[in-house]
Write an enzyme that holds these catalytic residues in place. Structure first.
Site, PDB file in Angstrom:
ATOM      1  N   ALA A 174       0.832  -1.211   0.000  1.00 28.97           N
ATOM      2  CA  ALA A 174       0.000   0.000   0.000  1.00 28.97           C
ATOM      3  C   ALA A 174       0.863   1.256   0.000  1.00 28.97           C
ATOM      4  O   ALA A 174       1.601   1.498  -0.948  1.00 28.97           O
ATOM      5  CB  ALA A 174      -0.965  -0.032   1.176  1.00 28.97           C
ATOM      6  N   GLU A 230      -9.109  -8.167  -0.569  1.00 33.84           N
ATOM      7  CA  GLU A 230      -9.474  -7.975  -1.964  1.00 33.84           C
ATOM      8  C   GLU A 230     -10.978  -8.223  -2.093  1.00 33.84           C
ATOM      9  O   GLU A 230     -11.593  -8.822  -1.200  1.00 33.84           O
ATOM     10  CB  GLU A 230      -8.700  -8.947  -2.857  1.00 33.84           C
ATOM     11  CG  GLU A 230      -7.197  -8.731  -2.870  1.00 33.84           C
ATOM     12  CD  GLU A 230      -6.791  -7.448  -3.569  1.00 33.84           C
ATOM     13  OE1 GLU A 230      -7.414  -7.086  -4.582  1.00 33.84           O
ATOM     14  OE2 GLU A 230      -5.845  -6.795  -3.093  1.00 33.84           O
ATOM     15  N   ASP A 241      -1.878 -13.034  -3.899  1.00 31.54           N
ATOM     16  CA  ASP A 241      -1.650 -11.597  -3.854  1.00 31.54           C
ATOM     17  C   ASP A 241      -0.256 -11.292  -3.305  1.00 31.54           C
ATOM     18  O   ASP A 241       0.452 -10.420  -3.821  1.00 31.54           O
ATOM     19  CB  ASP A 241      -2.730 -10.945  -2.984  1.00 31.54           C
ATOM     20  CG  ASP A 241      -2.680  -9.429  -3.035  1.00 31.54           C
ATOM     21  OD1 ASP A 241      -2.879  -8.867  -4.121  1.00 31.54           O
ATOM     22  OD2 ASP A 241      -2.435  -8.806  -1.979  1.00 31.54           O
ATOM     23  N   LYS A 245       3.356  -9.605  -5.142  1.00 27.24           N
ATOM     24  CA  LYS A 245       4.211  -8.553  -4.591  1.00 27.24           C
ATOM     25  C   LYS A 245       5.668  -8.994  -4.550  1.00 27.24           C
ATOM     26  O   LYS A 245       6.579  -8.190  -4.804  1.00 27.24           O
ATOM     27  CB  LYS A 245       3.719  -8.183  -3.186  1.00 27.24           C
ATOM     28  CG  LYS A 245       2.310  -7.622  -3.170  1.00 27.24           C
ATOM     29  CD  LYS A 245       1.786  -7.441  -1.754  1.00 27.24           C
ATOM     30  CE  LYS A 245       0.329  -6.993  -1.769  1.00 27.24           C
ATOM     31  NZ  LYS A 245      -0.249  -6.855  -0.422  1.00 27.24           N
ATOM     32  N   GLY A 360      -6.073  -1.239   3.425  1.00 32.63           N
ATOM     33  CA  GLY A 360      -7.087  -0.192   3.515  1.00 32.63           C
ATOM     34  C   GLY A 360      -7.017   0.746   2.335  1.00 32.63           C
ATOM     35  O   GLY A 360      -5.931   1.066   1.831  1.00 32.63           O
TER      36      GLY A 360
END
Length: 383
Positions: A174, A230, A241, A245, A360
């Site tokens: 994020a 998600e 996921d 990354k 978030g």
């Protein structure tokens, strides 16, 4: 003022829309188009709206929102005051057309233009090489570009050779400065030896909350309601996921890792893997017994459960639910904390840690916004 709304309305019989008039007033002007007005996209639009006046006053940066694209519809000229007055604030939509949208934001080619992809769409990511080659800057939290086919990733990087910027900090953890930290290490001559981390704010939150007092499935439902997961929680629970990354960081380091090479331990039982999302959500209680057994194992060993991703310089990559000793740095994370540990030639005996909230829509949108501002700064330096 940015006044774009994202509610969908009927789009038949719409009149032609004029291009937004972006004049020269001595300010730096950046034309912006946003793709994907979901949770992150809405948060980003709110942040842009809140910061627009301050940035114009303090940094002479004029952010002009030229349009928003949803799944099937798009709205152009969001900040054209005359258009808004003419339609009395009504949302004027056209059928979605990504190429037409990109051309609209790009304009005549004599202005800096930037597309922000807040979707999770493979089809949108496939447009990046063409957009970048045309001189459009691209910012995204969409992980499918950086972790998809290696040849497309190479095409994206090659398309930046003409000066277009591609920023994707928010694809990993994020709003945390993970990609930028790695880039700084490499650019200053350091050598990456290994990366370990907790890359999922969702799974960090679930591990931190999973103490046996509530069924694991109840925690997943709560995380989904909070917007930490998600849209389909299996993307998080499968480990896919996180694997994406890890691939993004490996490629940033110049290692040609592909998603298929990552060894992934999924938390999703095979019986749930192929179900429609709604049916899967109704059967999440099937996670409870296996996760209760893993928690009991951690207690027996005097450790804690953490979802950990690892990558070494030989290309070995894994994602798994691990039992860690209570003395491990990852044992002391809080709530949605992500933590990334870089082991490099300089940071070998005492690895470099980046830690903070990693889930978030607001923090993800902030990471996207920061990338936008970095591009604006680089354009100013170039000028």
């Amino acid at each position: 003022m940015i006044t774009c709304a994202i509610e969908q309305v009927p789009h038949h019989s719409l009149p032609p829309l004029a291009m937004p008039r972006i004049g020269t007033t001595g300010r730096r002007t950046l034309a912006i188009g946003v793709i994907g007005p979901g949770r992150v996209g809405r948060a980003l639009l709110d942040q842009l709206r809140s910061a627009q006046s301050r940035l114009a006053h303090e940094r002479a940066l004029d952010l002009r929102l030229c349009g928003v694209v949803a799944r099937q519809r798009m709205w152009l000229d969001c900040d054209d005051a005359e258009l808004n007055a003419r339609h009395a604030g009504a949302q004027t939509w056209r059928p979605s057309d990504l190429d037409a949208f990109a051309a609209h934001v790009h304009g005549a080619g004599d202005r800096h233009a930037l597309l922000i992809d807040c979707s999770a769409s493979e089809a949108v990511a496939a447009h990046y090489p063409r957009w970048l080659a045309a001189g459009l800057h691209v910012v995204t939290p969409n992980k499918l570009a950086g972790s998809g086919p290696l040849d497309r990733w190479q095409a994206i990087r090659a398309a930046c050779a003409n000066g277009a910027r591609f920023r994707y900090e928010a694809t990993v953890c994020a709003g945390l400065p993970v990609v930028q930290t790695l880039r700084d290490l490499l650019d200053t001559g350091d050598e990456l030896l290994a990366v370990d981390g907790m890359f999922s704010g969702t799974l960090a939150w679930l591990c931190n909350r999973h103490d046996g007092q509530q069924p694991f499935s109840a925690l997943v439902h709560e995380a989904h309601a909070l917007g930490y997961t998600e849209p389909d929680p299996r993307e998080d629970l499968s480990g896919l996921d996180v694997a994406r990354k890890l691939v993004i960081l490996a490629r940033e380091a110049g290692w040609p890792l592909s998603l298929e090479q990552v060894e992934v331990e999924s938390l999703v039982p095979p019986a749930l893997a192929a179900l429609p999302p709604n049916e899967c959500m109704q059967r999440l209680q099937e996670l409870d017994a296996p996760l209760a057994a893993k928690l009991a194992e951690a207690h027996t060993r005097g450790g804690v459960l953490r979802h950990v991703a690892s990558l070494d310089r030989h290309g070995r990559a894994s994602v798994r639910l691990a039992v860690l000793p209570t003395t491990h740095p990852f044992a002391h994370t809080r709530l949605t904390d992500n933590v990334v540990q870089f082991r490099t030639r300089r940071y070998c005996d005492n690895p470099l840690l980046v830690q903070g909230p990693g889930a978030g829509p607001e923090v993800t949108a902030a990471g996207v916004f920061a990338d936008l501002l970095r591009i604006a700064e680089s354009l100013e330096a170039q000028a």
